[in-house]
Structures are given as C-alpha cells and as structure tokens.
Design a protein around this motif. Structure first.
Motif, PDB file in Angstrom:
ATOM      1  N   GLU A  15       0.606  -1.289  -0.073  1.00 43.46           N
ATOM      2  CA  GLU A  15      -0.133  -0.044   0.046  1.00 43.46           C
ATOM      3  C   GLU A  15       0.955   1.251  -0.127  1.00 43.46           C
ATOM      4  N   ASN A  16       1.809   1.229  -0.901  1.00 44.17           N
ATOM      5  CA  ASN A  16       2.682   2.219  -1.007  1.00 44.17           C
ATOM      6  C   ASN A  16       2.017   3.538  -1.244  1.00 44.17           C
ATOM      7  N   MET A  17       2.208   4.829  -0.562  1.00 43.32           N
ATOM      8  CA  MET A  17       1.124   5.887  -0.588  1.00 43.32           C
ATOM      9  C   MET A  17       1.418   6.617  -2.161  1.00 43.32           C
ATOM     10  N   PRO A  18       2.664   6.731  -2.701  1.00 45.81           N
ATOM     11  CA  PRO A  18       2.492   7.619  -3.848  1.00 45.81           C
ATOM     12  C   PRO A  18       2.374   6.645  -5.117  1.00 45.81           C
ATOM     13  N   LEU A  19       2.981   5.566  -4.840  1.00 47.01           N
ATOM     14  CA  LEU A  19       3.011   4.520  -6.257  1.00 47.01           C
ATOM     15  C   LEU A  19       1.795   3.532  -6.324  1.00 47.01           C
ATOM     16  N   THR A  20       1.118   3.249  -5.237  1.00 40.50           N
ATOM     17  CA  THR A  20       0.261   2.195  -5.272  1.00 40.50           C
ATOM     18  C   THR A  20      -1.245   2.990  -4.968  1.00 40.50           C
ATOM     19  N   LEU A  21      -1.222   4.010  -3.974  1.00 40.33           N
ATOM     20  CA  LEU A  21      -2.423   4.489  -3.613  1.00 40.33           C
ATOM     21  C   LEU A  21      -2.532   6.099  -4.108  1.00 40.33           C
ATOM     22  N   PHE A  22      -1.576   6.273  -5.055  1.00 43.96           N
ATOM     23  CA  PHE A  22      -1.584   7.765  -5.609  1.00 43.96           C
ATOM     24  C   PHE A  22      -1.652   8.930  -4.564  1.00 43.96           C
ATOM     25  N   LEU A  23      -1.283   8.914  -3.747  1.00 36.90           N
ATOM     26  CA  LEU A  23      -1.450  10.043  -2.258  1.00 36.90           C
ATOM     27  C   LEU A  23      -0.036  10.622  -2.165  1.00 36.90           C
ATOM     28  N   GLY A  24      -0.166  11.984  -2.028  1.00 41.72           N
ATOM     29  CA  GLY A  24       0.903  12.836  -1.906  1.00 41.72           C
ATOM     30  C   GLY A  24       1.880  13.150  -3.093  1.00 41.72           C
ATOM     31  N   LEU A  25       1.259  12.997  -4.234  1.00 42.26           N
ATOM     32  CA  LEU A  25       1.967  13.189  -5.527  1.00 42.26           C
ATOM     33  C   LEU A  25       2.603  14.351  -5.566  1.00 42.26           C
ATOM     34  N   SER A 191       5.400   2.585 -10.379  1.00 41.42           N
ATOM     35  CA  SER A 191       3.877   2.109  -9.814  1.00 41.42           C
ATOM     36  C   SER A 191       3.507   0.826 -10.405  1.00 41.42           C
ATOM     37  N   LEU A 192       4.067   0.278 -11.535  1.00 40.29           N
ATOM     38  CA  LEU A 192       3.536  -0.933 -12.105  1.00 40.29           C
ATOM     39  C   LEU A 192       4.478  -1.944 -11.300  1.00 40.29           C
ATOM     40  N   GLY A 193       5.721  -1.576 -11.029  1.00 38.50           N
ATOM     41  CA  GLY A 193       6.662  -2.495 -10.320  1.00 38.50           C
ATOM     42  C   GLY A 193       6.203  -2.850  -8.773  1.00 38.50           C
ATOM     43  N   PHE A 194       5.683  -1.571  -8.318  1.00 41.43           N
ATOM     44  CA  PHE A 194       5.277  -1.657  -6.732  1.00 41.43           C
ATOM     45  C   PHE A 194       3.976  -2.590  -6.848  1.00 41.43           C
ATOM     46  N   SER A 195       3.084  -2.550  -7.896  1.00 41.05           N
ATOM     47  CA  SER A 195       1.776  -3.116  -7.871  1.00 41.05           C
ATOM     48  C   SER A 195       1.941  -4.580  -8.027  1.00 41.05           C
ATOM     49  N   SER A 196       3.177  -4.943  -8.341  1.00 41.03           N
ATOM     50  CA  SER A 196       3.484  -6.513  -8.171  1.00 41.03           C
ATOM     51  C   SER A 196       3.271  -7.068  -6.760  1.00 41.03           C
ATOM     52  N   PHE A 197       3.797  -6.309  -5.890  1.00 38.54           N
ATOM     53  CA  PHE A 197       3.796  -6.478  -4.348  1.00 38.54           C
ATOM     54  C   PHE A 197       2.420  -6.805  -3.894  1.00 38.54           C
ATOM     55  N   ALA A 198       1.597  -6.100  -4.521  1.00 32.74           N
ATOM     56  CA  ALA A 198      -0.250  -6.236  -4.171  1.00 32.74           C
ATOM     57  C   ALA A 198      -0.489  -7.519  -4.763  1.00 32.74           C
ATOM     58  N   GLN A 199      -0.129  -7.833  -5.928  1.00 35.26           N
ATOM     59  CA  GLN A 199      -0.344  -9.341  -6.455  1.00 35.26           C
ATOM     60  C   GLN A 199       0.208 -10.391  -5.763  1.00 35.26           C
ATOM     61  N   MET A 200       1.415 -10.249  -5.484  1.00 36.29           N
ATOM     62  CA  MET A 200       2.204 -11.233  -4.261  1.00 36.29           C
ATOM     63  C   MET A 200       1.428 -11.373  -3.191  1.00 36.29           C
ATOM     64  N   ALA A 201       0.844 -10.377  -2.272  1.00 34.12           N
ATOM     65  CA  ALA A 201       0.364 -10.206  -1.113  1.00 34.12           C
ATOM     66  C   ALA A 201      -0.957 -11.030  -1.091  1.00 34.12           C
ATOM     67  N   THR A 202      -1.801 -10.971  -2.251  1.00 33.57           N
ATOM     68  CA  THR A 202      -3.048 -11.824  -2.490  1.00 33.57           C
ATOM     69  C   THR A 202      -3.044 -13.292  -2.959  1.00 33.57           C
ATOM     70  N   GLN A 203      -1.969 -13.765  -3.053  1.00 43.94           N
ATOM     71  CA  GLN A 203      -1.605 -15.298  -3.264  1.00 43.94           C
ATOM     72  C   GLN A 203      -1.313 -15.848  -2.249  1.00 43.94           C
TER      73      GLN A 203
END
Length: 203
Positions: A15-25, A191-203
């Motif tokens: 849940e990285n603030m700027p790269l996954t949730l797009f907060l604090g850009l 952001s695409l790179g960090f989104s892979s962590f979300a995919q790993m966390a759901t598996q």
C-alpha cells in the motif's frame, strides 16, 4: 510480532502511498529532483507519520470515538465528526515543530524544502495514514507501525525516483519528455513495479 511485521511490509510496499494509492504526489514529484532533498523529505514524512498516526489514534479512541465518554456517564456521545479537524490540527502542530527544528539545526535542509515543508500539513498521504487508522480500527501499536511503514514506503519511492532523475539529467531525451514528462513516465513504471507486491500479497 509477525502481525506487526506484516503490517509494516504491507504499508511500505503493498500500500505504498504515492505509487500504489497515488497519495502525496505533489511533493513526491516536486521534491524528487535532487537526491539530498528527497532523502530529507523521506525522513520528514517518516517522522511526521510516525508521530501523528499513533497520536491521532490516542485522541480518537479516548475522546472522539463513539462511546469514548462512557467513563463520564455519556456513552451515547459521538464526536467522531470532529476527527478530521483534530487530525489536521495534530499534523499541523507536528509539521510546525519539525520546521522549527530544521530551521534551527539543519538550515540547508530547511531552505531546500522551501514552501513544500509547510505543505506537509495538508499532504494527503499523511492525513490518509490517520484516516486509514480509523477505518481499519488499528490499535496504538498497529497505528505506530502503520505510520512508520507508510512513511518508509514514501521515502523509498521518492528516493528511488530522485536517483533515476539525477542520472537522466545527463541523458539526451526528446524535447517532449524533458522535465515532468519523463518524471511521469518513471513514476508510472515504478507504480507498475510496486503493484506486483499487491499481487504477491493476495496469493
């Protein structure tokens, strides 16, 4: 302990603030031009979130949450509608204290921040940490870990972006990609790179 470690890693990467949730850009993009400024910003965000999220948790659970005044014979009192004002007040006071300390002991870092340091008061990533804390009903320990993790994730992201931008300052880029153009491209790729962590966390 494992639960807190999982929460820290989730707040930092998944849940990285700027790269996954797009907060604090706003500050993420504006202060990533130079690595030394990015490091200072990252440390500031870690400090502010590490202080404000658990402090706001204490204020919310003790004063604002429904039933918080049961000890005074007023179990029906619900002051949660004041939480946004209270959270912003705590964040503003913390940022003001940080600004005074930097101005006193690290004037060069304070000068590098410029107008962006006071803007941490209303930075959505910092406020979101407290709002997520309420929504997810975190305890004090969880709030502290989540605040540190969220700030660490922001610091990692902005330092990584500044390092790449520093290298690209010497690159022969097309005219249309210079400046913010290439910065948005880099942020999207990260952001695409960090989104892979979300995919790993759901598996």
């Amino acid at each position: 302990m494992n639960e807190l470690l999982t929460l820290f890693l989730r707040a930092t990467f998944v849940e990285n603030m700027p790269l996954t949730l797009f907060l604090g850009l706003c500050t993420f993009l504006a202060l990533s031009r130079r690595p030394e400024t990015a490091v200072g910003l990252g440390i500031a965000v870690i400090g502010v979130m590490g202080v404000t999220v658990p402090l706001n948790q204490l204020i919310y659970s003790a004063l604002l949450a429904p039933g918080a005044w049961s000890w005074a014979g007023m179990p029906e009192l619900d002051l949660s509608y004041l939480s946004l004002i209270a959270f912003i007040g705590v964040i503003a006071a913390t940022v003001q204290l940080l600004e005074m300390l930097l101005d006193r002991f690290l004037p060069s870092v304070h000068a590098a921040f410029g107008v962006f340091l006071p803007l941490l008061t209303v930075q959505c990533a910092i406020l979101a940490g407290s709002l997520f804390m309420v929504e997810r009903n975190y305890t004090l320990a969880q709030s502290f870990v989540f605040g540190i993790g969220g700030g660490t994730g922001f610091a990692i992201a902005v330092i990584m972006l500044s390092a790449v931008r520093a290298r690209l300052a010497y690159a022969d880029l097309p005219a249309g990609l210079r400046g913010l153009g290439i910065t948005f491209v880099l942020a999207g790729l990260m952001s695409l790179g960090f989104s892979s962590f979300a995919q790993m966390a759901t598996q």
